[in-house]
Each structure stands twice: as C-alpha cells, then as structure tokens.
Design a protein around this motif. Structure first.
Motif, PDB file in Angstrom:
ATOM      1  N   LEU A 203       0.746  -1.358   0.423  1.00 54.09           N
ATOM      2  CA  LEU A 203       0.427  -0.269  -0.662  1.00 54.09           C
ATOM      3  C   LEU A 203       0.707   1.260   0.538  1.00 54.09           C
ATOM      4  O   LEU A 203       0.354   1.981  -0.614  1.00 54.09           O
ATOM      5  CB  LEU A 203      -0.554   0.115   1.058  1.00 54.09           C
ATOM      6  CG  LEU A 203      -1.733   1.139   1.500  1.00 54.09           C
ATOM      7  CD1 LEU A 203      -2.799   0.818   0.639  1.00 54.09           C
ATOM      8  CD2 LEU A 203      -2.494   1.296   2.866  1.00 54.09           C
TER       9      LEU A 203
ATOM     10  N   ILE B 193       2.106   1.769  -3.229  1.00 56.68           N
ATOM     11  CA  ILE B 193       1.057   2.486  -4.378  1.00 56.68           C
ATOM     12  C   ILE B 193       1.410   4.013  -4.125  1.00 56.68           C
ATOM     13  O   ILE B 193       0.957   4.832  -4.449  1.00 56.68           O
ATOM     14  CB  ILE B 193      -0.138   1.902  -4.297  1.00 56.68           C
ATOM     15  CG1 ILE B 193       0.010   0.170  -4.697  1.00 56.68           C
ATOM     16  CG2 ILE B 193      -1.486   2.871  -4.714  1.00 56.68           C
ATOM     17  CD1 ILE B 193      -1.077  -0.226  -4.636  1.00 56.68           C
TER      18      ILE B 193
ATOM     19  N   ILE C 161       2.116   7.120  -6.602  1.00 55.51           N
ATOM     20  CA  ILE C 161       0.862   8.334  -6.554  1.00 55.51           C
ATOM     21  C   ILE C 161       0.883   9.557  -6.125  1.00 55.51           C
ATOM     22  O   ILE C 161       1.256  10.512  -7.391  1.00 55.51           O
ATOM     23  CB  ILE C 161      -0.600   7.826  -5.845  1.00 55.51           C
ATOM     24  CG1 ILE C 161      -1.488   6.841  -6.682  1.00 55.51           C
ATOM     25  CG2 ILE C 161      -1.245   9.463  -6.121  1.00 55.51           C
ATOM     26  CD1 ILE C 161      -2.541   5.832  -5.389  1.00 55.51           C
TER      27      ILE C 161
END
Length: 355
Positions: free
Chosen positions: A54, A57, A61
């Motif tokens: 996570l 990710i 971003i």
C-alpha cells in the motif's frame, strides 16, 4: 483524493513497521520456537508486507503529483521492500524465506536526507578520495609482495602466494589484527609494524576528508538557508550582497514552539531577535504582539539593562538572533541599520516598555 495526507505519516510508519518486522525476523531464527508462535510471526510479516505494498502505491501516486526524480530514492526502497520478500517466497526454500525481509533495514532511511548529503560530499571530494584509495592499493600490494618474499619459505601455507599474503596485508593495514596469520621472521614483524602505521595514516586521511566534506556541505546549506531567511526581513532588504553576507554570517536561526518563553523580564540580555515567521507576545500592562518582519530585545543590547518584559511565542515562530558582539559589528559596518534599531528602541522606551 490526494495521497499527500497519507504520505506525511508514511515514512515514520514504514520505519516503525521495519523495526517490528526485523524483530520478528530475528525471533524466527530461534530453533526451539513453537509452531504456533512461528506461524503468528510469519502472519505478522505478511501483514507488514501488505502495508508496504500500500505504501508503494501511495508513493507512486504522490510521485505523479510532484517531481518523480526527487522521490526516486524513496520509490526504489519501497520497490525493494516489496519485491525482495515476494521473490524469496517464490524462489527460496521455506527455511530462509523470512530472512529476505531484512531488506526492510532500508525503510527507516527512505525519507532521510543523508543519501543526498553523502552523494554531494562524495562527488565534491571524489578526487581526494580516489587519491587516498590509490595510495591504499599501492601500500596493500606492496605489503603483500614484501611479506611473500620474506615469509614464503618460513610459512608456505600462509604466505605461499601474493593473494594469500594479501589477506594478511588487509588485516594488518586496517589495524584489525585477527592473529590468524602472523610473520615469524624479524623482518616480517618489522614490515607488519610499518604497515600498521601506514594504515593508521591512510584511514585518518579518509576520515579527515569525509569529515571536512560533511562540514563544508552542511555549512554551505546552512548559509543558503540563512540567506533565504534574512532576505525575508524587511530591515535587511535594502542591503547589498556584500553587506547581506555579513548579516547572514552574524545571525543565528532558531525555531520556537508556540507558548514557549523566548526571554524573561529581569534577565541579562545578550541578543536581540528578528521575526521571520509567526507572532510573539510581549507581556506588558497592555500586551503587544509582533509579527513577521519585526524585531525585539534590542534595548538590552543598546543600554545593557536587564530585559524589561517577558516575550513568548504566540504561535510557532522562526527567529534570527543577533548577539551583542555581532551587533557591534553591524553598527560599524552598516550604521543605517543600527540607527534604525536604536531609533525604534528609543521610541519603544518612550512609549511602552519592551524586552
């Protein structure tokens, strides 16, 4: 939804999870651990790995929102933290799978400026470091060659070739001295002593070059930061570059949290303060607040009297402090600035007491 709020806690969370994960990895090497405990620790490692997925990710971003190249070190560490344990599960035996989670040692460093600082130091000191490394290599090979010539007949199993003697040379040159290979002849021991002294000098030069490089780089960055802070103070914006350099060298930055006392009434004052950001509150019969661009504490430097009021931070405040000896230097080199400070001090003294 922006990833920035999560990214603010991402680095400290990743570091904390890395500590927990590494403790679990160490515990899993205990031979007498029960099967249930082992399973719980493996589940914990899997959970940490999922959180790191996570985090990767979120990092990707955030990299799209900002400059990708500035975040490349953090992205690289996040990718390694995810891929290395995953590859271990696929290709490594069950016994050693969890050991590859040791790559998480890098996680606490992902947000650290140390790598960039180290890279800058190594780049600027590359010529000197390469020179000392060359000397190290010459001494290393020369010591191995000489030890081979002296000891090959006395200890053929230990010094029977230059590669074998080179291990002794490395251990001796670094002054580690394991004692597994020791010259037996008098000439060999004299050589060992000389090699040890050379090693001390070479490692001292390495340390000195790196220490000087770090000092110069940190000093340069502090100067740039102080320059930016000084340039925001209206009182100094009229100065030329040469005068501003003197001011930057004289002023010391300081950050004070909200509610903290900066100076107390009755104390001896040896410095005055310029406000870069935030507000301060001056405890007088009619409390006064000063904001960015103002200064206070000048009366103690001009008259030598104790502080006449207590000053505290109304908000978190960024200050630049000017000590008395630097104030005297400022008075002689920039009389206009000193006159403004003295005039303000006299006006305040004639009106309401200030610190």
């Amino acid at each position: 939804m922006s990833a920035r709020p999560f990214s603010k806690i991402s680095a400290p969370l990743g570091g904390l999870l890395a500590v927990v994960g590494l403790v679990a990895v160490a515990a899993l090497t205990t031979p007498d651990m029960t099967g249930r405990t082992r399973l719980n620790l493996e589940v914990l490692l899997a959970l940490i790995w999922a959180i790191y997925v996570l985090q990767l990710i979120v990092t990707l971003i955030a990299a799209r929102e900002r400059d990708f190249w500035d975040r490349l070190p953090a992205i690289a560490i996040d990718v390694l933290a995810v891929l290395v344990p995953f590859a271990a599960v696929l290709f490594v035996g069950t016994r050693d799978q969890t050991l590859y989670c040791a790559i998480w040692l890098l996680k606490p460093l992902r947000g650290s400026p140390f790598f960039r600082l180290m890279g800058s130091v190594l780049t600027k000191q590359a010529r000197n470091l390469i020179g000392i490394t060359s000397i190290f290599g010459i001494v290393l090979f020369g010591a191995a060659l000489t030890a081979y010539l002296i000891e090959r007949d006395v200890q053929p199993n230990t010094f029977g070739s230059i590669p074998q003697a080179m291990w002794w040379a490395v251990v001796t040159l670094s002054t580690t001295g394991y004692g597994d290979e020791i010259p037996q002849s008098f000439a060999g021991r004299v050589l060992a002593g000389l090699v040890m002294m050379c090693g001390i000098g070479i490692f001292a030069l390495w340390a000195g070059i790196l220490a000087t490089g770090f000092y110069e780089e940190v000093r340069r960055r502090d100067f740039v930061r102080n320059w930016q802070l000084v340039a925001t103070v209206p009182l100094f914006q009229r100065l030329g570059s040469s005068a501003l350099v003197e001011i930057v060298r004289a002023l010391r930055p300081r950050v004070v949290p909200a509610g903290a006392v900066i100076c107390r009434k009755g104390e001896a004052g040896d410095q005055m303060f310029f406000i870069v950001e935030g507000r301060v509150s001056i405890a007088t019969p009619n409390p006064v607040e000063l904001d960015a661009g103002s200064f206070f504490g000048e009366m103690a430097l001009i008259t030598g009297e104790p502080r006449s009021a207590t000053v505290s931070a109304a908000t978190e405040v960024s200050l630049l402090s000017l000590y008395s000896e630097d104030f005297q230097m400022l008075s002689s080199s920039n009389p206009e600035i000193a006159d403004i400070i003295r005039k303000t001090a006299l006006e305040r003294r004639g009106a309401t007491p200030k610190a």
